[in-house]
Design a protein around this motif. Structure first.
Motif, mmCIF file in Angstrom:
data_model
loop_
_atom_site.group_PDB
_atom_site.id
_atom_site.type_symbol
_atom_site.label_atom_id
_atom_site.label_comp_id
_atom_site.label_asym_id
_atom_site.label_seq_id
_atom_site.Cartn_x
_atom_site.Cartn_y
_atom_site.Cartn_z
ATOM 1 N N TRP A 1 4.385 2.374 -3.635
ATOM 2 C CA TRP A 1 5.317 1.073 -4.179
ATOM 3 C C TRP A 1 4.390 -0.104 -4.671
ATOM 4 C CZ3 TRP A 1 8.882 -1.642 0.547
ATOM 5 C CH2 TRP A 1 10.207 -0.260 0.497
ATOM 6 N N LYS B 1 4.387 4.459 1.763
ATOM 7 C CA LYS B 1 4.582 3.946 1.045
ATOM 8 C C LYS B 1 3.445 3.624 -0.586
ATOM 9 C CE LYS B 1 8.078 3.956 3.351
ATOM 10 N NZ LYS B 1 9.237 5.166 2.810
ATOM 11 N N PRO C 1 11.343 -0.573 5.358
ATOM 12 C CA PRO C 1 10.176 0.984 6.457
ATOM 13 C C PRO C 1 9.596 0.276 7.754
ATOM 14 C CG PRO C 1 9.346 -0.580 4.672
ATOM 15 C CD PRO C 1 10.417 -0.705 4.230
#
Length: 615
Positions: free
Chosen positions: A70, A68, A104
């Motif tokens: 992010w 990820k 996740p």
């Protein structure tokens, strides 16, 4: 020892779905700090899932990792818990709060469960979970922050009791090179539940499919094919015929890309919906630096083009009434729809889209009147291309293309010929030719010819199973699984498997049977016509699941691993359909497999010639 990486390191920069900066960071981390016995699989086709990385060690186990990237500075994330339901991940961008669907932790839970449930005949189910790690790595946040954020979710999924099997880590662990934080189980040297045979089962799910490899390769054309791609006739009209596997679709797809590169407006038309994805995938492999072939070409099947013309011209009601008032689809396609499109083109030409070039694949499936309708939307001095193989006349329409019809369609002079079959392995080519000679004789039959200097180097497995209708699906399933349990060839991806049959009922029965083994499929067998059409639009070889469709829908396609169910009456129409199925096998230096399951007694004697073909 040298680490196994799939796709190979040198190919990672060319993946269809490019790696993000964070994914590159994680790949380099694993490649640097993992023991070489750990194999790295990037974006594998895992039974319908596409995780970022899967790691496999034949002595230890398997690990699935999601990455990820992010940005936690741009968004504020938090967990919401309610009652006994799974905690939800929410985010706030400063102005409003919304649900984040890809929590996740829930992804890890699903990955671990689905890897455990994979069809692996040698997996000891009770010990399976001890072999599977599922982890997530955040490349723009620190480990402590991430673990604190997802603590409620991990507690709900009972991941805190054995955290080594569901590791959650951040950029600090990557930067420090601490593999024990990112992947604790990587330090294990062996597991009594893991072995090399189980690793073989798992690799069938992980190795890169043949189709994905091909998508990174430029088209290879011979001099004749290249001439057809790079030239046009004086009139702009060209007809090309050739045997199965001779590259007709390659020429058409490459020509479409070439014309887009010249700034032309191009329409590609087929009869089958499913063939369009295949042609798109061909076209993008032709070098074209000035255009986006997939987006700039208009890709339509003939029926959809007719519908679009009617809607553009304001004949939408007449179009709907046409289908509502007629029970015969064949009559609508042969008479009613062409007549309505003719009316629309005549009355409202200013509302219709015109093209510089119109290319038609599988032209033997078209009626001359359909072709002549398409001619009406080609600009003056434009280009028209028709490619065909009358041996695959599965709709019995090729007989309409008389010499007079050809002349009336704008053609003059002989056909351009593509005589050499490059797709088929030599053993399969021989068997297909014998079938056509015996069951499809005629002056228009085009037999596939082998390349004169070709060497019989590609391994091939051909098998014919004669049976009855009641046992057919069970045998098809057994034959599919045997490709992998018997280690037929190396680097065989389950997602390369394609099942072909004649009817939706057979297909749906196969999909249910293979689904009961935990093997997911993408198919076109829904009993509802509208849903089946949607499935056909979404059918493509790059899907991460086993493929299953009809012989009709797969005409023009190719696959390295095939199971073909043939049944019905031994009339010419059905025999042409069977021939089309027999010619779908794609040669591969790693080996190609095809099993035919036949319920037609009249073909049993021919099928005996397949005995023992395993080169």
């Amino acid at each position: 020892m040298e680490r196994i990486v799939s796709p190979p390191r040198a190919e990672l920069k060319n993946l269809r779905q490019s790696l993000t900066d964070g994914e590159w960071m994680v790949f380099n981390f694993f490649d640097r700090y993992l023991d070489p016995a750990w194999e790295i699989y990037v974006q594998p086709h895992l039974n319908g899932l596409r995780p970022d990385f899967v790691l496999l060690n034949p002595a230890v186990g398997i690990a699935v990792f999601e990455v990820k990237d992010w940005n936690f500075n741009a968004m504020s994330y938090f967990i919401e818990t309610k009652g006994n339901s799974a905690p939800k991940l929410l985010a706030n961008d400063g102005s409003h709060t919304f649900l984040v669907n890809d929590n996740p932790i829930e992804q890890l839970f699903r990955y671990k469960r689905e890897v455990f449930e994979l069809y692996c005949p040698r997996l000891q189910q009770r010990a399976g979970f001890a072999l599977v790690t599922a982890g997530v790595i955040f490349t723009n946040a620190d480990t402590d922050h991430i673990r604190k954020l997802f603590q409620p979710s991990m507690q709900y999924r009972a991941m805190l009791e054995y955290p080594q099997y569901t590791p959650v880590s951040g950029r600090d662990a990557l930067n420090s090179g601490d593999i024990s934080i990112v992947f604790p189980e990587s330090k294990r040297k062996y597991s009594r539940y893991m072995n090399t045979e189980l690793a073989k089962d798992l690799r069938n799910w992980l190795v890169e499919p043949d189709f994905s490899k091909a998508q990174r390769l430029p088209l290879e054309l011979d001099a004749n094919q290249r001439f057809l791609v790079n030239s046009r006739t004086k009139t702009g009209y060209r007809r090309v015929r050739g045997a199965a596997g001779s590259g007709k679709s390659l020429v058409l797809g490459a020509r479409a890309a070439e014309l887009v590169g010249q700034g032309k407006k191009v329409l590609v038309v087929t009869f089958n919906i499913t063939l369009l994805h295949y042609l798109m995938d061909i076209a993008v492999r032709w070098p074209n630096k000035t255009g986006n072939t997939r987006k700039q070409v208009t890709w339509l099947n003939f029926h959809m083009w007719c519908r679009r013309v009617c809607e553009d011209a304001g004949f939408e009601k007449e179009y709907r009434d046409l289908w509502d008032e007629n029970e015969s689809t064949e009559l609508v396609l042969s008479e009613g729809l062409p007549n309505l499109v003719e009316k629309a083109l005549t009355n409202k030409p200013e509302l219709i889209t015109f093209f510089d070039a119109i290319l038609v694949d599988e032209g033997q499936d078209f009626l001359p009147k359909w072709w002549n309708l398409l001619r009406k939307v080609c600009v003056k001095d434009g280009e028209m291309l028709l490619v065909a193989d009358v041996t695959q006349d599965i709709y019995e329409t090729a007989g309409n293309w008389t010499d007079d019809a050809m002349t009336g369609a704008g053609f003059s002079g002989p056909w351009s010929e593509l005589p050499i079959s490059y797709r088929l392995p030599q053993d399969a080519l021989k068997q297909a030719s014998l079938f056509a000679e015996h069951f499809l004789p005629g002056k228009d039959t085009i037999l596939p010819m082998r390349q004169q200097d070709a060497l019989d180097l590609e391994p091939t497995y051909l098998r014919w199973v004669q049976t009855d209708a009641a046992s057919a699906i069970e045998i098809c399933l057994k034959e599919t699984l045997s490709f992998f349990t018997e280690d037929t060839f190396s680097d065989m991806a389950i997602s390369d498997t394609t099942f072909l049959c004649s009817t939706r009922e057979q297909g749906f029965a196969y999909v249910k049977a293979i689904g009961a083994k935990g093997i997911k499929s993408v198919h076109t067998f829904d009993p509802d016509d509208r849903e089946s059409r949607r499935q056909k639009v979404g059918f493509y070889m790059g899907d991460a699941r086993v493929k299953a469709t009809t012989l009709h829908s797969f005409k023009g396609w190719e696959s390295r691993i095939l199971v073909v169910l043939i049944d019905g009456k031994p009339n010419r129409k059905n025999l042409a359909l069977i021939y089309a199925g027999l010619t779908r096998l794609k040669r591969s230096p790693l080996g190609s497999c095809m099993t035919v399951v036949c319920t037609i007694p009249e073909l049993a004697e021919y099928g005996k010639g397949w005995a023992g073909i395993h080169s």
